[in-house]
Structure formats: C-alpha cells, structure tokens
Design an enzyme around this catalytic site. Structure first.
Site, PDB file in Angstrom:
ATOM      1  N   ASN A  59      60.357  51.303  41.965  1.00  0.00           N
ATOM      2  CA  ASN A  59      59.988  50.486  40.820  1.00  0.00           C
ATOM      3  C   ASN A  59      59.030  49.395  41.288  1.00  0.00           C
ATOM      4  O   ASN A  59      59.342  48.658  42.214  1.00  0.00           O
ATOM      5  CB  ASN A  59      61.258  49.893  40.192  1.00  0.00           C
ATOM      6  CG  ASN A  59      60.973  49.170  38.910  1.00  0.00           C
ATOM      7  OD1 ASN A  59      60.185  48.241  38.873  1.00  0.00           O
ATOM      8  ND2 ASN A  59      61.638  49.581  37.841  1.00  0.00           N
ATOM      9  N   HIS A  82      58.001  52.489  36.726  1.00  0.00           N
ATOM     10  CA  HIS A  82      59.389  52.711  37.138  1.00  0.00           C
ATOM     11  C   HIS A  82      59.341  53.587  38.388  1.00  0.00           C
ATOM     12  O   HIS A  82      58.309  54.185  38.707  1.00  0.00           O
ATOM     13  CB  HIS A  82      60.155  53.410  36.027  1.00  0.00           C
ATOM     14  CG  HIS A  82      60.554  52.510  34.909  1.00  0.00           C
ATOM     15  ND1 HIS A  82      61.378  52.920  33.898  1.00  0.00           N
ATOM     16  CD2 HIS A  82      60.243  51.218  34.635  1.00  0.00           C
ATOM     17  CE1 HIS A  82      61.578  51.937  33.043  1.00  0.00           C
ATOM     18  NE2 HIS A  82      60.884  50.890  33.469  1.00  0.00           N
ATOM     19  N   GLU A 108      60.502  56.544  39.125  1.00  0.00           N
ATOM     20  CA  GLU A 108      60.151  57.947  38.906  1.00  0.00           C
ATOM     21  C   GLU A 108      58.667  58.100  38.595  1.00  0.00           C
ATOM     22  O   GLU A 108      58.018  59.041  39.066  1.00  0.00           O
ATOM     23  CB  GLU A 108      60.997  58.538  37.769  1.00  0.00           C
ATOM     24  CG  GLU A 108      62.478  58.486  38.016  1.00  0.00           C
ATOM     25  CD  GLU A 108      63.161  57.188  37.558  1.00  0.00           C
ATOM     26  OE1 GLU A 108      64.389  57.181  37.455  1.00  0.00           O
ATOM     27  OE2 GLU A 108      62.451  56.182  37.310  1.00  0.00           O
ATOM     28  N   SER A 154      69.944  56.591  36.835  1.00  0.00           N
ATOM     29  CA  SER A 154      69.703  57.480  35.704  1.00  0.00           C
ATOM     30  C   SER A 154      68.350  57.159  35.060  1.00  0.00           C
ATOM     31  O   SER A 154      68.083  56.008  34.715  1.00  0.00           O
ATOM     32  CB  SER A 154      70.832  57.291  34.683  1.00  0.00           C
ATOM     33  OG  SER A 154      70.666  58.143  33.586  1.00  0.00           O
ATOM     34  N   CYS A 193      65.318  56.477  32.592  1.00  0.00           N
ATOM     35  CA  CYS A 193      65.199  55.945  31.236  1.00  0.00           C
ATOM     36  C   CYS A 193      64.496  56.965  30.336  1.00  0.00           C
ATOM     37  O   CYS A 193      64.120  58.053  30.772  1.00  0.00           O
ATOM     38  CB  CYS A 193      64.417  54.629  31.269  1.00  0.00           C
ATOM     39  SG  CYS A 193      62.643  54.873  31.589  1.00  0.00           S
ATOM     40  N   CYS A 221      60.893  57.885  31.734  1.00  0.00           N
ATOM     41  CA  CYS A 221      60.922  58.742  32.918  1.00  0.00           C
ATOM     42  C   CYS A 221      61.513  60.112  32.591  1.00  0.00           C
ATOM     43  O   CYS A 221      61.067  61.136  33.128  1.00  0.00           O
ATOM     44  CB  CYS A 221      61.682  58.051  34.037  1.00  0.00           C
ATOM     45  SG  CYS A 221      60.875  56.496  34.533  1.00  0.00           S
ATOM     46  N   ASP A 240      63.070  45.114  32.203  1.00  0.00           N
ATOM     47  CA  ASP A 240      62.761  46.433  32.743  1.00  0.00           C
ATOM     48  C   ASP A 240      63.286  47.559  31.852  1.00  0.00           C
ATOM     49  O   ASP A 240      62.642  48.595  31.740  1.00  0.00           O
ATOM     50  CB  ASP A 240      63.348  46.577  34.159  1.00  0.00           C
ATOM     51  CG  ASP A 240      62.767  47.764  34.891  1.00  0.00           C
ATOM     52  OD1 ASP A 240      61.545  47.750  35.155  1.00  0.00           O
ATOM     53  OD2 ASP A 240      63.517  48.690  35.199  1.00  0.00           O
TER      54      ASP A 240
END
Length: 145
Positions: free
Chosen positions: A39, A50, A52, A77, A79, A82, A142
């Site tokens: 991130n 982010h 990912e 996990s 979002c 992503c 975020d």
C-alpha cells in the site's frame, strides 16, 4: 509458513517502515513471483495504490492468458477496488493473510468463481491491529469511511 505469504508480509513491513499502511501483496505465476507491492497511498499521495494494485502495476503487462494461472497473495482481504481487478484480469485464486480487521467482498468473489484461501495469519492481523489503533483516521480514509 508459505513462502509467498512471507513475501507479502515483507511487502507490508516495507510499507509500514515508510510511514504507510502495512498491507502487502505478491502475484504468482508458475510458482514464481512476477509482481510485488505494498500500500502506497500515503507515500505517493495516491487514491488507488492499495497493495494489490501496486503489485499488479509492478508486474507490468502480462498476457490475459497468463493471469488465468495466477495466484494473488494479499496480507489483508481485498477491498472492492482490488477485488474488481482480480475479476477484470481473471485471476482464479486469492490467498488472504487475514480478514478479521477488514473483510472485502469475499462472497461476491466466490460467486464469480474465484477460489479464496483464508490463512488467518496472526502476524498479518497484528500488523493491522496495531496500525489501526495508532492511525484510525488514516485507516478509515484508506477504506473509504
């Protein structure tokens, strides 16, 4: 522990060391890491980096057919944004370090055929719990709260 999850945790720690949110990700194809990221919303003043998204960006251009053999690892996990990238590129499997501090649209991903492996890794969870406790406003920004 899985060496790829360890690599994602290393990425999360890199982000934290630079004043960012401790979430990391790696993209695996044919047993090799082809992309790494963490991130970087804080560090780069980005609305979308982010872990990912940073990982996919750092992987560069990959053929659509190669994504079909990929596994995305994330310490947290994914979002909605992503998860959308996972669906867009047809990534069939996501390994999630933990989903207790935040849980993205996991049921939706499953309904679209994505295999999710929830590891429930204590180190991933502790990184996030400590960060959230110390930086609640930044965390809420975020995740869009």
């Amino acid at each position: 522990m899985d060496k790829f999850l360890e690599a994602a945790i290393e990425e999360a720690k890199k982000g934290m060391a630079k004043g960012g949110i401790p979430i990391g990700s790696v993209l695996i194809i044919d047993g090799q890491i082809v992309g790494r990221g963490h991130n970087q919303r804080v560090q780069k003043g980005s609305a979308i980096l982010h872990a990912e998204m940073d990982c996919l960006e750092n992987a560069g251009r990959i053929s659509a057919s190669d994504y079909r053999w990929a596994t995305l690892y994330s310490t947290l996990s994914p979002c909605d944004m992503c998860s959308g990238a996972v669906l867009l590129y047809g990534i069939p499997k996501v390994v999630i370090g933990e989903n207790l501090t935040f849980c993205g649209p996991e049921d939706y991903l499953r309904s679209r055929g994505v295999e999710l492996v929830i590891v429930d890794n204590q180190e991933c969870r502790q990184l996030m719990e400590i960060f959230i406790e110390k930086n609640p406003d930044l965390w809420n920004e975020d995740i869009g709260k």
